[in-house]
Design a protein around this motif. Structure first.
Motif, PDB file in Angstrom:
ATOM      1  N   GLN A  26       0.715  -1.220  -0.042  1.00 39.39           N
ATOM      2  CA  GLN A  26       0.177   0.027   0.084  1.00 39.39           C
ATOM      3  C   GLN A  26       0.943   1.389   0.079  1.00 39.39           C
ATOM      4  N   SER A  27       0.646   2.105  -1.011  1.00 47.13           N
ATOM      5  CA  SER A  27       1.510   3.380  -0.914  1.00 47.13           C
ATOM      6  C   SER A  27       0.471   4.529  -1.003  1.00 47.13           C
ATOM      7  N   GLU A  28       1.187   5.537  -0.482  1.00 48.16           N
ATOM      8  CA  GLU A  28       0.411   6.962  -0.732  1.00 48.16           C
ATOM      9  C   GLU A  28       0.058   7.540  -1.842  1.00 48.16           C
ATOM     10  N   ASN A  60      -1.004  -0.734  -4.921  1.00 48.46           N
ATOM     11  CA  ASN A  60      -1.921  -0.508  -3.897  1.00 48.46           C
ATOM     12  C   ASN A  60      -2.715  -1.796  -3.812  1.00 48.46           C
TER      13      ASN A  60
END
Length: 151
Positions: A26-28, A60
């Protein structure tokens, strides 16, 4: 007595492995190399890709509750890593044009021949099953983008 020790040992091991968790995929925000930042992706295609492909082919993943139970979480993590190694829409713009064109050819083939998304994924994620219309839209878009990269 011996069987009881074995059962206790298995129970302790089962509890202990719950504390060994893989990092979440999961990335921003949206990556600078995301396919949508560099190429036109029609809204219907983008929606289908997000629902049916992005859990394994982007940075993500939306994790189900059971991903917190080991060793299921390890298996899911391995599956996501394999998917991202094969194709990562979040890093697509970093691919050389020849590789990107080949990946798009594989995308079109995968949805046309219905081997993606995987059956093991759609058993639980029923909304990820691509309609014929979605498959055709993705294949048409992928082939057109592939052709534009070949120029």
């Amino acid at each position: 007595m011996n069987k009881q020790r074995i059962l206790i040992g298995i129970a302790v091991l089962a509890v202990a492995i719950q504390f060994i968790r893989p990092a979440k995929n999961q990335s921003e925000g949206v990556s600078a190399n995301d396919i949508t930042k560099h190429y036109e992706v029609p809204a219907d295609v983008q929606k289908a890709l997000k629902v049916s492909c992005y859990d394994c082919h982007s940075n993500n993943t939306t994790y189900p509750w059971y991903s917190n139970i080991q060793p299921v979480g390890w298996w899911l993590n391995h599956h996501v890593e394999e998917g991202k190694d094969e194709l990562n829409f979040s890093e697509f713009a970093s691919y050389p044009k020849k590789k990107a064109a080949h990946k798009l050819e594989e995308v079109a083939e995968a949805v046309t021949d219905h081997w993606m998304p995987l059956d093991s994924y759609t058993w639980i994620h029923k909304d990820a099953i691509l309609s014929d219309q979605d498959s055709k839209a993705i294949a048409t878009w992928a082939k057109a983008l592939q052709d534009s990269l070949a120029k």
